[in-house]
Motif scaffolding. Sequence first.
Motif, PDB file in Angstrom:
ATOM      1  N   ASP A 169      27.309  -3.215  -0.003  1.00 35.40           N
ATOM      2  CA  ASP A 169      27.406  -3.387   1.445  1.00 35.40           C
ATOM      3  C   ASP A 169      27.785  -4.837   1.766  1.00 35.40           C
ATOM      4  N   ALA A 170      28.807  -5.012   2.610  1.00 30.67           N
ATOM      5  CA  ALA A 170      29.261  -6.358   2.980  1.00 30.67           C
ATOM      6  C   ALA A 170      28.591  -6.875   4.245  1.00 30.67           C
ATOM      7  N   LYS A 171      27.678  -6.110   4.818  1.00 26.83           N
ATOM      8  CA  LYS A 171      26.954  -6.567   6.020  1.00 26.83           C
ATOM      9  C   LYS A 171      25.728  -7.366   5.590  1.00 26.83           C
ATOM     10  N   VAL A 172      25.986  -8.471   4.922  1.00 24.42           N
ATOM     11  CA  VAL A 172      24.941  -9.308   4.341  1.00 24.42           C
ATOM     12  C   VAL A 172      24.518 -10.372   5.344  1.00 24.42           C
ATOM     13  N   GLU A 173      23.228 -10.645   5.388  1.00 24.67           N
ATOM     14  CA  GLU A 173      22.698 -11.700   6.256  1.00 24.67           C
ATOM     15  C   GLU A 173      21.847 -12.657   5.437  1.00 24.67           C
TER      16      GLU A 173
ATOM     17  N   TYR B 188      21.828 -19.683  -0.929  1.00 21.84           N
ATOM     18  CA  TYR B 188      21.254 -18.868   0.137  1.00 21.84           C
ATOM     19  C   TYR B 188      20.542 -17.657  -0.452  1.00 21.84           C
ATOM     20  N   ALA B 189      19.419 -17.322   0.144  1.00 17.76           N
ATOM     21  CA  ALA B 189      18.763 -16.045  -0.107  1.00 17.76           C
ATOM     22  C   ALA B 189      19.420 -15.077   0.875  1.00 17.76           C
ATOM     23  N   LEU B 190      19.915 -13.961   0.365  1.00 23.65           N
ATOM     24  CA  LEU B 190      20.651 -13.011   1.195  1.00 23.65           C
ATOM     25  C   LEU B 190      20.002 -11.637   1.133  1.00 23.65           C
ATOM     26  N   LYS B 191      20.318 -10.809   2.148  1.00 26.59           N
ATOM     27  CA  LYS B 191      19.747  -9.468   2.208  1.00 26.59           C
ATOM     28  C   LYS B 191      20.754  -8.553   2.883  1.00 26.59           C
ATOM     29  N   CYS B 192      20.868  -7.319   2.369  1.00 28.07           N
ATOM     30  CA  CYS B 192      21.761  -6.330   2.979  1.00 28.07           C
ATOM     31  C   CYS B 192      20.936  -5.413   3.883  1.00 28.07           C
ATOM     32  N   PRO B 193      21.576  -4.577   4.715  1.00 32.64           N
ATOM     33  CA  PRO B 193      20.831  -3.675   5.602  1.00 32.64           C
ATOM     34  C   PRO B 193      19.910  -2.687   4.874  1.00 32.64           C
TER      35      PRO B 193
ATOM     36  N   LYS C 242      32.062 -14.604   4.182  1.00 25.20           N
ATOM     37  CA  LYS C 242      31.412 -13.445   4.815  1.00 25.20           C
ATOM     38  C   LYS C 242      32.360 -12.794   5.822  1.00 25.20           C
ATOM     39  N   ALA C 243      33.020 -13.606   6.644  1.00 21.53           N
ATOM     40  CA  ALA C 243      33.955 -13.080   7.639  1.00 21.53           C
ATOM     41  C   ALA C 243      35.109 -12.329   6.983  1.00 21.53           C
ATOM     42  N   ALA C 244      35.522 -12.769   5.799  1.00 20.66           N
ATOM     43  CA  ALA C 244      36.620 -12.110   5.086  1.00 20.66           C
ATOM     44  C   ALA C 244      36.144 -10.885   4.294  1.00 20.66           C
ATOM     45  N   GLY C 245      34.834 -10.604   4.305  1.00 20.92           N
ATOM     46  CA  GLY C 245      34.290  -9.451   3.598  1.00 20.92           C
ATOM     47  C   GLY C 245      34.120  -9.663   2.108  1.00 20.92           C
ATOM     48  N   HIS C 246      34.070 -10.939   1.671  1.00 22.68           N
ATOM     49  CA  HIS C 246      33.956 -11.246   0.247  1.00 22.68           C
ATOM     50  C   HIS C 246      32.522 -11.463  -0.223  1.00 22.68           C
ATOM     51  N   VAL C 247      31.560 -11.342   0.676  1.00 21.64           N
ATOM     52  CA  VAL C 247      30.154 -11.460   0.284  1.00 21.64           C
ATOM     53  C   VAL C 247      29.551 -10.069   0.422  1.00 21.64           C
ATOM     54  N   ALA C 248      29.111  -9.516  -0.705  1.00 17.59           N
ATOM     55  CA  ALA C 248      28.586  -8.151  -0.691  1.00 17.59           C
ATOM     56  C   ALA C 248      27.344  -8.055  -1.568  1.00 17.59           C
ATOM     57  N   CYS C 249      26.512  -7.079  -1.257  1.00 13.31           N
ATOM     58  CA  CYS C 249      25.296  -6.837  -2.027  1.00 13.31           C
ATOM     59  C   CYS C 249      25.675  -6.383  -3.442  1.00 13.31           C
ATOM     60  N   PRO C 250      25.106  -7.006  -4.468  1.00 12.62           N
ATOM     61  CA  PRO C 250      25.435  -6.601  -5.833  1.00 12.62           C
ATOM     62  C   PRO C 250      24.875  -5.227  -6.214  1.00 12.62           C
ATOM     63  N   GLU C 251      23.879  -4.748  -5.461  1.00  7.50           N
ATOM     64  CA  GLU C 251      23.304  -3.444  -5.785  1.00  7.50           C
ATOM     65  C   GLU C 251      24.058  -2.287  -5.149  1.00  7.50           C
ATOM     66  N   CYS C 252      24.347  -2.405  -3.839  1.00  7.10           N
ATOM     67  CA  CYS C 252      24.965  -1.272  -3.148  1.00  7.10           C
ATOM     68  C   CYS C 252      26.381  -1.558  -2.654  1.00  7.10           C
TER      69      CYS C 252
ATOM     70  N   GLY D 221      17.999  -3.517   2.516  1.00  5.59           N
ATOM     71  CA  GLY D 221      16.819  -4.271   2.094  1.00  5.59           C
ATOM     72  C   GLY D 221      16.928  -4.900   0.711  1.00  5.59           C
ATOM     73  N   HIS D 222      18.073  -4.806   0.081  1.00 10.16           N
ATOM     74  CA  HIS D 222      18.254  -5.442  -1.236  1.00 10.16           C
ATOM     75  C   HIS D 222      18.374  -6.946  -1.044  1.00 10.16           C
ATOM     76  N   GLY D 223      17.545  -7.701  -1.749  1.00 10.42           N
ATOM     77  CA  GLY D 223      17.592  -9.156  -1.670  1.00 10.42           C
ATOM     78  C   GLY D 223      18.260  -9.754  -2.896  1.00 10.42           C
ATOM     79  N   PHE D 224      18.998 -10.822  -2.705  1.00  9.20           N
ATOM     80  CA  PHE D 224      19.647 -11.527  -3.801  1.00  9.20           C
ATOM     81  C   PHE D 224      19.975 -12.950  -3.355  1.00  9.20           C
ATOM     82  N   GLU D 225      20.348 -13.782  -4.300  1.00 10.86           N
ATOM     83  CA  GLU D 225      20.711 -15.164  -4.000  1.00 10.86           C
ATOM     84  C   GLU D 225      22.130 -15.421  -4.474  1.00 10.86           C
ATOM     85  N   SER D 226      22.784 -16.382  -3.806  1.00 10.99           N
ATOM     86  CA  SER D 226      24.119 -16.776  -4.229  1.00 10.99           C
ATOM     87  C   SER D 226      24.385 -18.216  -3.803  1.00 10.99           C
ATOM     88  N   TRP D 227      25.263 -18.880  -4.548  1.00 10.37           N
ATOM     89  CA  TRP D 227      25.631 -20.279  -4.281  1.00 10.37           C
ATOM     90  C   TRP D 227      26.964 -20.321  -3.547  1.00 10.37           C
ATOM     91  N   PHE D 228      27.092 -21.298  -2.623  1.00 14.07           N
ATOM     92  CA  PHE D 228      28.327 -21.485  -1.869  1.00 14.07           C
ATOM     93  C   PHE D 228      28.648 -22.969  -1.795  1.00 14.07           C
TER      94      PHE D 228
END
Length: 133
Positions: free
Chosen positions: A40-44, A4-9, A28-38, A11-18
């Motif tokens: 933030d766990a509110k990743v979409e 998935y291509a992901l983005k935090c509020p 994501k619901a457990a709060g284990h997906v977070a932006c590597p830069e800042c 605006g930091h973009g990153f990719e991750s495999w699931f």
Amino acid sequence: MIRYALKCPQGHGFESWFQSAAAFDALKAAGHVACPECGDAKVEKSLMAPSIGTASKAPPSDREKVIADLRRHVEANSDYVGMNFAAEARRMHDGDAPSRSIHGEARLDEARQLIEEGIPVAPLPFVPTRRTN
């Protein structure tokens, strides 16, 4: 696996495999997906193009040509010993069999043991022809 291509509020973009879409949702619901830069766990998920393979009639790459040439050379200039590779390499190293070029198959633990014993071996980047259809 899914990427998935992901983005935090912020605006930091990153990719991750699931493992799956459900795995992403659970993590994501457990709060284990977070932006590597800042952090933030509110990743979409963000918009991303699907990965599309090349046509099967595409010309072989340079790497494929080199591997095919290597395979022809190895198969023409060495004896295939199959799953007896480790035993035969050890016999040659110990002087119990005539020294010659061989290729075959070995389990990872067998290959490690040969290397630890100082027996020169190297993995090949192809499956022996005798094992393919």
